[in-house]
Every structure is written in C-alpha cells, then in structure tokens.
Motif scaffolding. Sequence first.
Motif, PDB file in Angstrom:
ATOM      1  N   GLU A 117      57.213 -22.901  -3.641  1.00 16.62           N
ATOM      2  CA  GLU A 117      57.105 -21.466  -3.927  1.00 16.62           C
ATOM      3  C   GLU A 117      58.349 -20.704  -3.455  1.00 16.62           C
ATOM      4  OE1 GLU A 117      55.533 -22.278   0.110  1.00 16.62           O
ATOM      5  OE2 GLU A 117      55.150 -23.130  -1.883  1.00 16.62           O
ATOM      6  N   GLN A 118      59.089 -21.269  -2.472  1.00 15.39           N
ATOM      7  CA  GLN A 118      60.307 -20.607  -1.991  1.00 15.39           C
ATOM      8  C   GLN A 118      61.397 -20.570  -3.063  1.00 15.39           C
ATOM      9  OE1 GLN A 118      61.768 -21.730   1.906  1.00 15.39           O
ATOM     10  NE2 GLN A 118      59.709 -22.207   2.655  1.00 15.39           N
ATOM     11  N   LEU A 119      61.310 -21.454  -4.067  1.00 15.76           N
ATOM     12  CA  LEU A 119      62.305 -21.429  -5.148  1.00 15.76           C
ATOM     13  C   LEU A 119      62.241 -20.121  -5.922  1.00 15.76           C
ATOM     14  CD1 LEU A 119      61.866 -25.047  -6.624  1.00 15.76           C
ATOM     15  CD2 LEU A 119      63.626 -24.258  -5.043  1.00 15.76           C
ATOM     16  N   LEU A 120      61.038 -19.490  -5.959  1.00 14.95           N
ATOM     17  CA  LEU A 120      60.862 -18.257  -6.719  1.00 14.95           C
ATOM     18  C   LEU A 120      61.625 -17.091  -6.110  1.00 14.95           C
ATOM     19  CD1 LEU A 120      57.024 -18.594  -7.444  1.00 14.95           C
ATOM     20  CD2 LEU A 120      58.898 -18.932  -9.066  1.00 14.95           C
ATOM     21  N   THR A 121      62.083 -17.235  -4.863  1.00 20.55           N
ATOM     22  CA  THR A 121      62.856 -16.157  -4.231  1.00 20.55           C
ATOM     23  C   THR A 121      64.302 -16.131  -4.710  1.00 20.55           C
ATOM     24  OG1 THR A 121      63.511 -17.559  -2.348  1.00 20.55           O
ATOM     25  CG2 THR A 121      61.416 -16.366  -2.157  1.00 20.55           C
ATOM     26  N   LEU A 122      64.725 -17.148  -5.420  1.00 24.17           N
ATOM     27  CA  LEU A 122      66.118 -17.221  -5.877  1.00 24.17           C
ATOM     28  C   LEU A 122      66.275 -16.479  -7.197  1.00 24.17           C
ATOM     29  CD1 LEU A 122      66.886 -20.993  -5.134  1.00 24.17           C
ATOM     30  CD2 LEU A 122      67.337 -19.006  -3.695  1.00 24.17           C
ATOM     31  N   PRO A 123      67.432 -15.849  -7.414  1.00 24.61           N
ATOM     32  CA  PRO A 123      67.650 -15.119  -8.670  1.00 24.61           C
ATOM     33  C   PRO A 123      67.637 -16.069  -9.868  1.00 24.61           C
ATOM     34  CG  PRO A 123      69.705 -15.320  -7.410  1.00 24.61           C
ATOM     35  CD  PRO A 123      68.605 -15.777  -6.513  1.00 24.61           C
ATOM     36  N   GLY A 124      66.967 -15.639 -10.946  1.00 26.55           N
ATOM     37  CA  GLY A 124      66.956 -16.428 -12.177  1.00 26.55           C
ATOM     38  C   GLY A 124      65.955 -17.554 -12.188  1.00 26.55           C
ATOM     39  N   ILE A 125      65.132 -17.663 -11.135  1.00 25.21           N
ATOM     40  CA  ILE A 125      64.147 -18.744 -11.082  1.00 25.21           C
ATOM     41  C   ILE A 125      62.756 -18.154 -11.284  1.00 25.21           C
ATOM     42  CG2 ILE A 125      63.222 -20.687  -9.772  1.00 25.21           C
ATOM     43  CD1 ILE A 125      66.194 -20.877 -10.451  1.00 25.21           C
ATOM     44  N   GLY A 126      62.132 -18.500 -12.421  1.00 28.42           N
ATOM     45  CA  GLY A 126      60.781 -18.057 -12.698  1.00 28.42           C
ATOM     46  C   GLY A 126      59.816 -19.215 -12.554  1.00 28.42           C
ATOM     47  N   PRO A 127      58.536 -18.951 -12.772  1.00 29.68           N
ATOM     48  CA  PRO A 127      57.525 -20.017 -12.628  1.00 29.68           C
ATOM     49  C   PRO A 127      57.788 -21.223 -13.523  1.00 29.68           C
ATOM     50  CG  PRO A 127      56.476 -17.849 -12.748  1.00 29.68           C
ATOM     51  CD  PRO A 127      57.926 -17.631 -13.051  1.00 29.68           C
ATOM     52  N   LYS A 128      58.270 -20.969 -14.743  1.00 24.42           N
ATOM     53  CA  LYS A 128      58.492 -22.070 -15.678  1.00 24.42           C
ATOM     54  C   LYS A 128      59.556 -23.030 -15.157  1.00 24.42           C
ATOM     55  CE  LYS A 128      59.623 -23.013 -20.521  1.00 24.42           C
ATOM     56  NZ  LYS A 128      60.017 -22.420 -21.833  1.00 24.42           N
ATOM     57  N   ARG A 129      60.689 -22.470 -14.685  1.00 16.36           N
ATOM     58  CA  ARG A 129      61.757 -23.337 -14.197  1.00 16.36           C
ATOM     59  C   ARG A 129      61.368 -23.993 -12.881  1.00 16.36           C
ATOM     60  NH1 ARG A 129      68.243 -22.024 -13.892  1.00 16.36           N
ATOM     61  NH2 ARG A 129      68.883 -24.205 -13.823  1.00 16.36           N
ATOM     62  N   GLN A 130      60.618 -23.260 -12.073  1.00 18.15           N
ATOM     63  CA  GLN A 130      60.154 -23.850 -10.810  1.00 18.15           C
ATOM     64  C   GLN A 130      59.293 -25.086 -11.084  1.00 18.15           C
ATOM     65  OE1 GLN A 130      56.611 -22.628  -9.302  1.00 18.15           O
ATOM     66  NE2 GLN A 130      57.100 -22.674  -7.113  1.00 18.15           N
TER      67      GLN A 130
END
Length: 744
Positions: A135-148
């Motif tokens: 879930e911490q990946l979602l804090t990065l710019p340009g990262i949405g649920p699909k890419r996560q």
Amino acid sequence: MPAPAPDAAGHEPGATPLERLAGAVERVTFHSPESGFCVLRLKVRGARDLVTLTGQAASVTAGEYVEADGWWVNDRKHGLQFKARQLTVIPPSTLDGIERYLGSGMVKGIGPHFARTLVRAFGERVFDVIEDNPEQLLTLPGIGPKRQRRVTDAWAEQKVIRGIMVFLQSHGVGTARAVRIYKTYGDEAVERVRENPYRLALDIHGIGFKTADQIAQRLGIPLDSPMRAGAGVRHVLQEIAGEGHCAAFLDLLTAKAATLLGIPPPIVTQAIAAEIAAENLVAETIDERPAVLLASLQRAEVGIARGVARLTRDPTPWGCIDADKALGWVEGQTGLALSASQRAAIATAINGKLTIVTGGPGVGKTTVVKAILRILLAKGVDVRLCAPTGRAAKRLAELTGREAKTIHRLLEFDPQAMAFKRDQYSPLPTDLVVCDEVSMVDTALLNQLLRAVPTAAAVLLVGDVDQLPSVGPGAVLADLIGSGQIATVRLTEVFRQAAASRIVVNAHRINQGQRPEVPADAADSDFYLIRCETPEQVQERLLRAVSERIPARFGLDPIRDIQVLTPMNRGGLGARALNVALQALLNPSAQPRIQRFGWTYAPGDKVIQLVNNYDKEVFNGDIGRVAAIDTEEGLLQLDFDGRRLEYEQGELDEIALAYATTVHKAQGSEYPAVVIPLAMQHFTLLQRNLLYTAVTRGKRLVVLIAEPRALNMAVHRTGAGRLTRLRQRLCEEQVPEGQGRLGL
C-alpha cells in the motif's frame, strides 16, 4: 588483477588452481536461457576496468552480485576473461545494485524510471515494501491501484519463480522457462517435476528431452528405468515427426532410441511394447516392414482416409452442371479464352465432390479457381475459402475478391480449450470448401478440416505438389494425388504472359532438373544469377545486393520488399548469421533496444513468428515489424499485417529476426523480391524442391547468389520421401465405383 593462467589457449588444465572472483553485474552481455551460458561484465573491487566473466547461470540480471570459482584464460578473440566453473547469483544489497536489478525488466511494471523512483523513496527497504507493505507504493506520484497490483502480482510471481529457480538452477533452465513451468503447473510445479521430469518436454514449450533428462538424472531416476525408456522412445518419434515423417520403421526406432539413451535395445523394445499397450503409440506395417506411429498421427491419417471416402460417397449438393454450357458462359463473362487443360480442370471441379488442382507458376491455377467460383456462385452455392497461413489467406482473398480465412479461423479454433469448435458434430454451414496452398497443410490439420466438412458438401484442394511439403508431419497433397482415389487435374501449360517471366521459366527448368538460364543481355530480367567462388564472397555480394544494388536499381525497400531465403538456420550463410549482419546494415541505430533469447530488437526490425500462438492469432511463419518498445513496462508491440500485438519479454522466444528466413518458413508467402544464397555449407538441405520453392516465392525479382557446385547439387538432387501410411489407407478405404481416379 590476477595474472592470466599459463594456458593461453583457454582449455581447462588440471594444474591451474581455482580462484575466487566476486563482483556486481554491470552488464549482461549475453545470456542463453536454454543452456544458461552467460557472458557478464563485472565491477570488481580493486579493478580499474570492468572484468569479463563467462559461466552458467539459470537467471542473472544487471545489479545482482555474483561469486564465482574458476580460472583466468586469455581468449584469442575476446582477450582476458574469468571462466567460472561454479557461479552463484546473490540479490543486490547496494542502492545502485537494487535500482539496476529492478530496472532490468525482470519484474513486469517496473522499468528504469520507476526503479529509480522506488529506490529514492524506500532505499534498501524497497523489497520489503513491495512484498509486505505494497500500500506504500500508492504514496508515490503516478502510482495508482492498477499499477500497484501489476507490480505486486509480478513480484509475487517472481518470488515463486525464484523458488523454482533454486530447484532448477543447476539444470540450465532459464527464467522464461521457469515462468512457463509455473504458469503450466502453478504452485505444484516442483512436485510435478519431481514426480515425472519428462513431462516437461511434452508440456513446456522450449524444454526438450535432453533438459528433462538432465533433471531426471539429478533426481536419481535410473538410466534404464521404464519411465526414461518410454519418454526417450516418444522423444525419438517426435524428432522423426519433426523431420516430416508420420512413422518410423521399428528397427530404426529401436536403434536410435538405444543410442540416445545409452541403454540396451531389449529395454527399448520393452518400452515400445509398453507405450503401444498404453495406446501412446500404434504398431502397423508399411512396405511390408514393422513400423510405429505416434497415436495422434495414426488417428489423423485414418481420419483423412475416412473423410475422403465419406465425402466422395454422394453427389454434389448443387446437382449436375452441363460443363460445356458453363464453360461457354464463363468465357463470355470474363472474356478469357481458356486452354484445354483449364477447361478440363473446371469441368472436373464443378461436378466433383473432392477435386485437386495442382501445377507450377504461370499455369493458370488462379484463373481456374476464379472460373469455378464464378460458375458455382451463379448457381447460388455457399462457398468458404481458406488457406493454411494468414499471408496465403490474404493473397487468396485478393485474387478472388472474396473473404478467405486461415484454416484455424475457419474452424474456429479455441485457444483456451486447444480444440476446434467446428468438427463432425458442428460442421461448417457450407456447400463448398476451397483450400489453397495445400502443399503446406500437414496431416493433423487436413484431418481437422475434412472432419468439419459436412457429408453433402464438396471440397476443392489447390496447391503445387512440387513445392516443399508441410513443416508438420506428412506429405498429404502428394499422398492424395498418388493414391489415385481423388479426381486430380495437373495444369502444365505455361501461358504466354507468364512465359515472359524468367522467374516462371527458370522455376519450371529447376523442377525438370535443369539449371536456370540467364540471357547474356539480362538488363530487363526479373531473374539474376550471381556466381561466387567462396561462402565469404556469397555473403559479401548478398549484403551489397540487399542494402544497395536492388534498392537503387528497382526502387525496392530493403526491409519491406526484399526477403533473403536461405536453406538453413546455422552456419555463416544461415538465417541467424545473415540476420545479425543485415540488421547491422539496415537498422543500425534505432532505439530503444532490447536483448532477449540471443536476439537484439529495435523499432523497425523485421521479425518472424516461430510457433503458433492461438491466443494472439499469429502463426508459425508470419512476418511482422517491431512497432514500439516500452522499456518501462518491458513490452514490445509487433505489427503483423496491420494488427498490433503486445509481447512480454518472456514471450520473445516465440519470435526471431526475419531479414533472412529459411525457405521452409517462407512457404505460402510471396515477396516482391527474394535473394537466395546457395553454398556447399548448405550441403545437407540442397535439393530440387527447396530451390524450386525458394524461386517461386519471388513476384517481381529473384536474385540467386550461388557457388556453382551448390547450384548443381540443388538442381539435380531430389530428397527422400516422407514415411507415411496415408496413401495405403486411402487405397484401402472403399471408394464407390466411378468416383475419383481421374488424372488429366
């Protein structure tokens, strides 16, 4: 840096002490997923320059750390390098190594840019974040649920694959193969492999019997075990089928399998008996000698013979047609004056349930087919057109002005079920099936096609029986004609317009065992013969012809319009070596570039599909271009005749460069210009039908670049026939009196 070992030749002297080398992988210069062999450039502590290491690793990625035991050698061509006897790959621990590792494309969804973002955000914790706290990946710019989800799913898959890799690492099975093992068997992969490693050779594309046998030996399966003997026998029969045969004589099969397996012939004999009892193989007699067939091929041959008998039992669904009236009508409609052989072919087909039309270039096969269709369509007959490849189907559609499909599409192949929806239980709703380029159709596919034709319907088969037979097992067109059970018309008259083409004239000369002729004044010819004394001269003149002379003289695009057709893959004049040389000449600086499975690809490169991919509906021999490469996502977009298809990096063993291809791969295709190298290094494959097939692929221009001895051999040598039982089966089936047996 350590001094080189005294052995400058690079062999492995027992006196040379083993040394240890460790370093970070800066670049993977070469890696073969099949054998595991790799050439790495390492950053070694204390060394000013990068160090070259050669060894074997099932999987290795830039950024990883390696430890190796081996010795230094001074290679004559490549200089000083470390030859590793044992190589251990360790995941990276430095930030730079982690970034290079993640950015290498080994995890789908993470490219160089995103790898940099991840490392800057999470540092050395990045692996733990992806695995335990995604879930911490979602804090990065340009990262949405699909890419996560893409990243975490790919990482989880990689983790399982890495576990499989630990199991397979010493057996030369690379990452792409491990992915396929995982996708085929799931979490039970290791258990399945332990239970019967030989199933890998049957179930996993790219894993052969030898690799499976290596794994089996490591697992302790005895050399003379029934499991190994049975797998070896099936493997030998599949290799024989790969050469085009539907059967093998029992004594030759036994000897080959015993040699391959290194076990006594009696054990092989027992294994063959067991495989026959298990109905994996079928024993029959061919030419009064005991023979063995794979059960699937035996069933296909039987199916063809029964299909022919079934289809020739009843009259045509459209009733009897007055041939003289129909011929007069079609000549009036088209303005054509048909020859006697063409009139005979049309008369036979419009009143026949199963008809074959064969003949070489320029003899009017297309005119005959168009006339047949015109007559029958005027009678309201429902017609379906098909051909074995996409290119052949497209050409058939262009020539007839009607829709034509590949046989697979016509029969509605379902890639999920790996089966055809159209069969004897759900036949095609049609009165007539026309199939072109039948010389390319193998035994299994013709059986599937005939099964799907309703008993009341008719079939017209069109092809050139003198071309190379199908890539798959069988010689169905030759067997159908040779049986004498099917109405066959052979067109032989070369028409005046076609006779003006030196391509057509020389194709017929070659087919008659005569050398091609080139007039002294060949300024306006469409056929050129360039004689060479050495293979080096053949290559030099070929490269110059493709890159300079043909484009300048004829205005043809060297990538789109010119196709090099060579007899074989290997050797200096094989498809592999010529592709590397032609890519360097014709597409040297395109970016970005990606290297996988021994090939380097860039936008604009010409590629060929090597295996049937039913999900993508792209088939063995289809040629396309690299449209785009996404290094971030690790995806290639390939354009096949206007269709853009997406390939992941692990799927790239399905394609190869196609500036040059083998003649076999070119069957069913035509090109504006073909360039054909012939040299004595092609010795094993030099034969008449191969050269004839190559020459007939060219529409506007054929350039033959040949050593005279090789050309003579190709013209005069006829290949041995394929071992099948189809002709005999066709004769054994009951064909009603008056049906078939017509030769014109």
